[in-house]
Design a protein around this motif. Structure first.
Motif, PDB file in Angstrom:
ATOM      1  N   ARG A  11       0.830  -1.205   0.000  1.00 55.97           N
ATOM      2  CA  ARG A  11       0.000   0.000   0.000  1.00 55.97           C
ATOM      3  C   ARG A  11       0.865   1.255   0.000  1.00 55.97           C
ATOM      4  O   ARG A  11       0.534   2.256  -0.647  1.00 55.97           O
ATOM      5  N   ALA A  14       2.059   1.714  -3.471  1.00 52.42           N
ATOM      6  CA  ALA A  14       0.956   2.157  -4.323  1.00 52.42           C
ATOM      7  C   ALA A  14       0.661   3.639  -4.114  1.00 52.42           C
ATOM      8  O   ALA A  14       0.469   4.394  -5.078  1.00 52.42           O
ATOM      9  N   GLU A  15       0.608   4.062  -2.851  1.00 46.71           N
ATOM     10  CA  GLU A  15       0.305   5.466  -2.558  1.00 46.71           C
ATOM     11  C   GLU A  15       1.442   6.375  -2.989  1.00 46.71           C
ATOM     12  O   GLU A  15       1.212   7.490  -3.471  1.00 46.71           O
ATOM     13  N   THR A  17       3.451   5.814  -5.479  1.00 44.77           N
ATOM     14  CA  THR A  17       3.338   5.888  -6.934  1.00 44.77           C
ATOM     15  C   THR A  17       2.243   6.855  -7.342  1.00 44.77           C
ATOM     16  O   THR A  17       2.377   7.629  -8.297  1.00 44.77           O
ATOM     17  N   ARG A  18       1.138   6.817  -6.599  1.00 42.83           N
ATOM     18  CA  ARG A  18       0.011   7.717  -6.890  1.00 42.83           C
ATOM     19  C   ARG A  18       0.413   9.173  -6.668  1.00 42.83           C
ATOM     20  O   ARG A  18       0.067  10.051  -7.472  1.00 42.83           O
ATOM     21  N   VAL A  19       1.148   9.439  -5.584  1.00 45.64           N
ATOM     22  CA  VAL A  19       1.597  10.801  -5.305  1.00 45.64           C
ATOM     23  C   VAL A  19       2.511  11.297  -6.415  1.00 45.64           C
ATOM     24  O   VAL A  19       2.394  12.446  -6.882  1.00 45.64           O
ATOM     25  N   GLU A  21       2.554  10.299  -9.560  1.00 46.77           N
ATOM     26  CA  GLU A  21       1.778  10.507 -10.770  1.00 46.77           C
ATOM     27  C   GLU A  21       0.953  11.789 -10.680  1.00 46.77           C
ATOM     28  O   GLU A  21       0.873  12.572 -11.640  1.00 46.77           O
ATOM     29  N   LEU A  22       0.325  12.035  -9.508  1.00 46.18           N
ATOM     30  CA  LEU A  22      -0.458  13.260  -9.336  1.00 46.18           C
ATOM     31  C   LEU A  22       0.438  14.490  -9.424  1.00 46.18           C
ATOM     32  O   LEU A  22       0.050  15.515 -10.000  1.00 46.18           O
ATOM     33  N   THR A  23       1.633  14.388  -8.854  1.00 49.30           N
ATOM     34  CA  THR A  23       2.588  15.493  -8.928  1.00 49.30           C
ATOM     35  C   THR A  23       2.973  15.774 -10.369  1.00 49.30           C
ATOM     36  O   THR A  23       3.066  16.930 -10.799  1.00 49.30           O
ATOM     37  N   ARG A  24       3.166  14.690 -11.150  1.00 56.92           N
ATOM     38  CA  ARG A  24       3.492  14.848 -12.563  1.00 56.92           C
ATOM     39  C   ARG A  24       2.366  15.564 -13.304  1.00 56.92           C
ATOM     40  O   ARG A  24       2.608  16.459 -14.118  1.00 56.92           O
ATOM     41  N   GLN A  25       1.123  15.166 -13.003  1.00 56.50           N
ATOM     42  CA  GLN A  25      -0.026  15.788 -13.655  1.00 56.50           C
ATOM     43  C   GLN A  25      -0.144  17.259 -13.269  1.00 56.50           C
ATOM     44  O   GLN A  25      -0.440  18.109 -14.118  1.00 56.50           O
TER      45      GLN A  25
END
Length: 208
Positions: A11, A14-15, A17-19, A21-25
């Motif tokens: 987890r 996963a989190e 990785t999500r952070v 990706e959101l930062t990249r966006q």
């Protein structure tokens, strides 16, 4: 205990990785916004040159957030309009940015020239932007504002603000949706059946 630690580690990964990706966006959106601001500045200067508009030797100086707020407030005021001083006060209240009436008028000049807003007898009102892009067109292939907005939102991987929707529609269809048309349109699409969702100042639509 080992299973629990493995689960937690998964987890965490996963989190994380999500952070990332959101930062990249977010970085991509910020960079795109900078480009759009620069492009709008250049387009404003060119528009005023072509129309021989007098901006007193200066280009619009208000921040984009203040201009967006002003246009949204004018749209909400409708045909009754809103006085220039009242508009300045409302924009200042909404954004925290001090907005003198003279600077506001100068900053809105390109939108006045484009017909997105009108200013008569010291009252700002929505301009006469066409609700339907097919009006006055001979080709049935020209999409409506509704169709353009929905398609842009459905194709976007991230939520979009009003300015980003307009820019994306211009790039995608070669048609410009007036801000004073788009804001009420999005609100209607949200209210009549949840075709779009509004959150944190951005709009999104279900992907088909």
């Amino acid at each position: 205990m080992i299973i629990h630690d493995t689960e937690r580690s998964s987890r965490i990964v996963a989190e994380a990785t999500r952070v990332i990706e959101l930062t990249r966006q977010i970085d991509a959106v910020i960079e795109n916004a900078r480009t759009l601001i620069s492009d709008r500045h250049a387009a404003t200067i060119e528009l005023c040159r072509l129309s021989e508009a007098d901006l007193g030797g200066t280009s619009p100086s208000l921040e984009p957030a203040a201009i967006d707020a002003a246009i949204a407030i004018i749209a909400e005021a409708g045909k009754n309009g809103i006085a220039a001083k009242s508009l300045s006060a409302e924009v200042t209240k909404a954004t925290g940015i001090e907005v003198p009436s003279v600077v506001l008028e100068s900053s809105l000049r390109p939108y006045l020239l484009a017909g997105d807003v009108s200013l008569r007898a010291d009252l700002y009102r929505p301009g006469q932007g066409r609700i339907n892009r097919r009006q006055g067109k001979t080709s049935p292939d020209v999409p409506t504002d509704r169709e353009m907005a929905l398609q842009v939102l459905r194709e976007s991987p991230i939520p979009l603000g009003v300015a980003a929707i307009i820019s994306a529609a211009e790039r995608r269809f070669g048609e410009r949706i007036p801000r004073t048309t788009l804001s009420p349109l999005l609100a209607k699409l949200r209210d009549i059946g949840g075709l779009v969702i509004h959150a944190d100042g951005k709009w999104m639509a279900e992907k088909h």
